[in-house]
Design an enzyme around this catalytic site. Structure first.
Site, mmCIF file in Angstrom:
data_model
loop_
_atom_site.group_PDB
_atom_site.id
_atom_site.type_symbol
_atom_site.label_atom_id
_atom_site.label_comp_id
_atom_site.label_asym_id
_atom_site.label_seq_id
_atom_site.Cartn_x
_atom_site.Cartn_y
_atom_site.Cartn_z
ATOM 1 N N LYS A 11 0.857 -1.205 0.000
ATOM 2 C CA LYS A 11 0.000 0.000 0.000
ATOM 3 C C LYS A 11 0.884 1.243 0.000
ATOM 4 O O LYS A 11 2.057 1.176 0.407
ATOM 5 C CB LYS A 11 -0.937 0.038 1.201
ATOM 6 C CG LYS A 11 -0.260 -0.024 2.591
ATOM 7 C CD LYS A 11 0.186 1.315 3.175
ATOM 8 C CE LYS A 11 0.779 1.161 4.585
ATOM 9 N NZ LYS A 11 1.731 2.217 4.947
ATOM 10 N N PRO A 96 9.995 -4.108 -0.179
ATOM 11 C CA PRO A 96 11.070 -3.847 0.789
ATOM 12 C C PRO A 96 10.527 -3.622 2.196
ATOM 13 O O PRO A 96 9.416 -3.122 2.363
ATOM 14 C CB PRO A 96 11.719 -2.551 0.275
ATOM 15 C CG PRO A 96 10.943 -2.086 -0.880
ATOM 16 C CD PRO A 96 9.845 -3.053 -1.179
ATOM 17 N N GLY A 102 3.713 -1.399 4.054
ATOM 18 C CA GLY A 102 2.797 -2.367 4.680
ATOM 19 C C GLY A 102 3.056 -3.815 4.299
ATOM 20 O O GLY A 102 2.162 -4.652 4.459
ATOM 21 N N GLY A 103 4.261 -4.125 3.836
ATOM 22 C CA GLY A 103 4.553 -5.483 3.363
ATOM 23 C C GLY A 103 4.259 -6.558 4.394
ATOM 24 O O GLY A 103 3.534 -7.516 4.108
ATOM 25 N N GLY A 104 4.795 -6.411 5.601
ATOM 26 C CA GLY A 104 4.596 -7.416 6.647
ATOM 27 C C GLY A 104 3.124 -7.540 7.019
ATOM 28 O O GLY A 104 2.596 -8.651 7.178
ATOM 29 N N SER A 105 2.448 -6.414 7.145
ATOM 30 C CA SER A 105 1.025 -6.422 7.519
ATOM 31 C C SER A 105 0.190 -7.105 6.439
ATOM 32 O O SER A 105 -0.746 -7.851 6.727
ATOM 33 C CB SER A 105 0.514 -4.993 7.699
ATOM 34 O OG SER A 105 1.299 -4.317 8.639
ATOM 35 N N SER A 106 0.546 -6.847 5.202
ATOM 36 C CA SER A 106 -0.181 -7.452 4.091
ATOM 37 C C SER A 106 0.060 -8.960 4.058
ATOM 38 O O SER A 106 -0.866 -9.749 3.822
ATOM 39 C CB SER A 106 0.284 -6.800 2.782
ATOM 40 O OG SER A 106 -0.409 -7.341 1.703
ATOM 41 N N ASP A 135 -1.738 -2.179 10.850
ATOM 42 C CA ASP A 135 -2.145 -2.060 9.444
ATOM 43 C C ASP A 135 -2.784 -3.331 8.897
ATOM 44 O O ASP A 135 -3.240 -3.354 7.748
ATOM 45 C CB ASP A 135 -0.926 -1.708 8.563
ATOM 46 C CG ASP A 135 -0.400 -0.312 8.855
ATOM 47 O OD1 ASP A 135 -1.093 0.455 9.557
ATOM 48 O OD2 ASP A 135 0.705 0.016 8.384
HETATM 49 O O1 C5P Z 1 1.076 -2.181 15.103
HETATM 50 P P1 C5P Z 1 2.441 -2.223 14.537
HETATM 51 O O2 C5P Z 1 3.173 -3.496 14.872
HETATM 52 O O3 C5P Z 1 2.519 -1.873 13.114
HETATM 53 O O4 C5P Z 1 3.221 -1.077 15.294
HETATM 54 C C1 C5P Z 1 4.599 -1.019 15.493
HETATM 55 C C2 C5P Z 1 4.867 0.064 16.502
HETATM 56 O O5 C5P Z 1 4.556 1.346 15.940
HETATM 57 C C3 C5P Z 1 4.021 -0.032 17.760
HETATM 58 O O6 C5P Z 1 4.665 -0.785 18.742
HETATM 59 C C4 C5P Z 1 3.889 1.406 18.178
HETATM 60 O O7 C5P Z 1 5.065 1.793 18.854
HETATM 61 C C5 C5P Z 1 3.872 2.163 16.870
HETATM 62 N N1 C5P Z 1 2.534 2.497 16.383
HETATM 63 C C6 C5P Z 1 1.799 3.495 17.015
HETATM 64 N N2 C5P Z 1 0.566 3.815 16.538
HETATM 65 C C7 C5P Z 1 0.038 3.200 15.470
HETATM 66 C C8 C5P Z 1 0.773 2.197 14.810
HETATM 67 C C9 C5P Z 1 2.018 1.867 15.293
HETATM 68 O O8 C5P Z 1 2.259 4.065 17.998
HETATM 69 N N3 C5P Z 1 -1.175 3.552 15.011
#
Ligand code: C5P
Length: 285
Positions: A11, A96, A102-106, A135
């Site tokens: 994305k 990358p 968003g690669g990992g999330s996807s 994500d």
């Molecule tokens: O949820 P995700 O694993 O992508 O988030 C990684 C880190 O990024 C979280 O531990 C947090 O520190 C931060 N984050 C945040 N607010 C978000 C998404 C991510 O603070 N909406």
């Protein structure tokens, strides 16, 4: 069915505003997420007579076994559903990471969708998705684009006109948690110097009349990180020579430029190819 192949798209963020710090420590944000044709490929084989999860990775290097979000997601799904069987997973990475794409999330969302089909287990995937990453819910939605808010779980589909884009990796390594931490420390310094306002249009999906792009592509992270990571500022400068329709995706370090025609995108790709280590031309899905 015991084998499934699924594409996990990247994305880009058409604008991103951080709107606050939540009680759970995460940040609330507003952004338009738009999927593009750059994608990873995942194949999952379920063998009901076996157990365990084997993961084989190819393409752009990614963490092995337990360290990979694909493995962790598969494990979580099998545990939560008590599904029986062993999984053999092949992951081919083209996106990358960290990239802001968003690669990992996807990948995680694709694994959830694939495993639900393979095992016929009925479970609320959105609840699982939120536990894996902010994500992941967007990718579960399987929409071309959405207005995303909250921590990433509030989703409203939005219809975007088609676009062509060129993605550019700026060569910085900016993990998302670090970017949010810097935001907490330094956002106060930014409010006067670089106010980012007028997100009304972004929020309500209002577009420039006749133009396929949102009114603003500003990203709070660029305002924050541009002065700390020289390669970000240099990339931004380089792209702004090409078009006004460019932006930073997520917390970076990948940028995008948007074009209405494939010809324009090809020209931009040619121009950027020698200047950055990773340049990829693709389009909206
Ligand atoms: O949820 P995700 O694993 O992508 O988030 C990684 C880190 O990024 C979280 O531990 C947090 O520190 C931060 N984050 C945040 N607010 C978000 C998404 C991510 O603070 N909406």
């Amino acid at each position: 069915m015991n084998r499934i192949f699924i594409e996990a798209p990247a994305k880009i963020n058409l604008g991103l505003q951080i709107t606050g710090l939540r009680a759970d420590g995460f940040h609330s944000l507003e952004s338009i997420f738009a999927t593009v044709t750059l994608a990873d490929q995942i194949e999952i084989l379920l063998n009901r007579n076996e157990s365990g999860i084997a993961l084989e990775c190819s393409g752009i290097p990614s963490p092995a076994a337990e360290g990979n979000i694909v493995w962790k997601t598969a494990k979580l799904f099998m545990e939560e559903t008590s599904a029986v069987g062993g999984l053999t997973i092949s992951l081919h990475k083209n996106i990358p990471s960290p990239g802001g794409l968003g690669g990992g999330s996807s990948n995680a969302a694709s694994v959830l969708l694939a495993l639900q089909k393979l095992t016929n287990c009925n479970i609320d995937l959105f609840k699982l998705a939120e536990r894996i990453g902010s994500d992941v819910p967007f990718f579960l939605l399987q929409e071309r684009a959405a207005i995303v808010s909250g921590r990433g779980e509030l989703l409203r589909s939005v219809s975007l006109p088609d676009f062509h884009c060129v993605l550019v990796h700026s060569e910085e390594n900016i993990p998302t948690p670090m970017a949010f931490k810097l935001w907490d420390e330094f956002q106060g310094d930014l409010t006067e110097a670089c106010p980012i306002s007028n997100y009304t249009a972004l929020k309500f999906g209002v577009w420039h009349e006749g133009k396929p792009f949102p009114v603003r592509l500003d990203n709070h992270f660029l305002t924050l990180l541009g002065s700390r990571f020289p390669a970000l500022a240099q990339t931004a400068e380089e792209l702004s020579l090409l078009t006004v329709n460019w932006g930073l995706s997520g917390s970076g370090p990948t940028f995008y430029t948007l074009f209405r025609s494939e010809e324009e995108a090809k020209e931009a790709e040619k121009h950027l190819a020698g200047k950055f280590p990773w340049v990829f031309r693709c389009q909206s899905r």
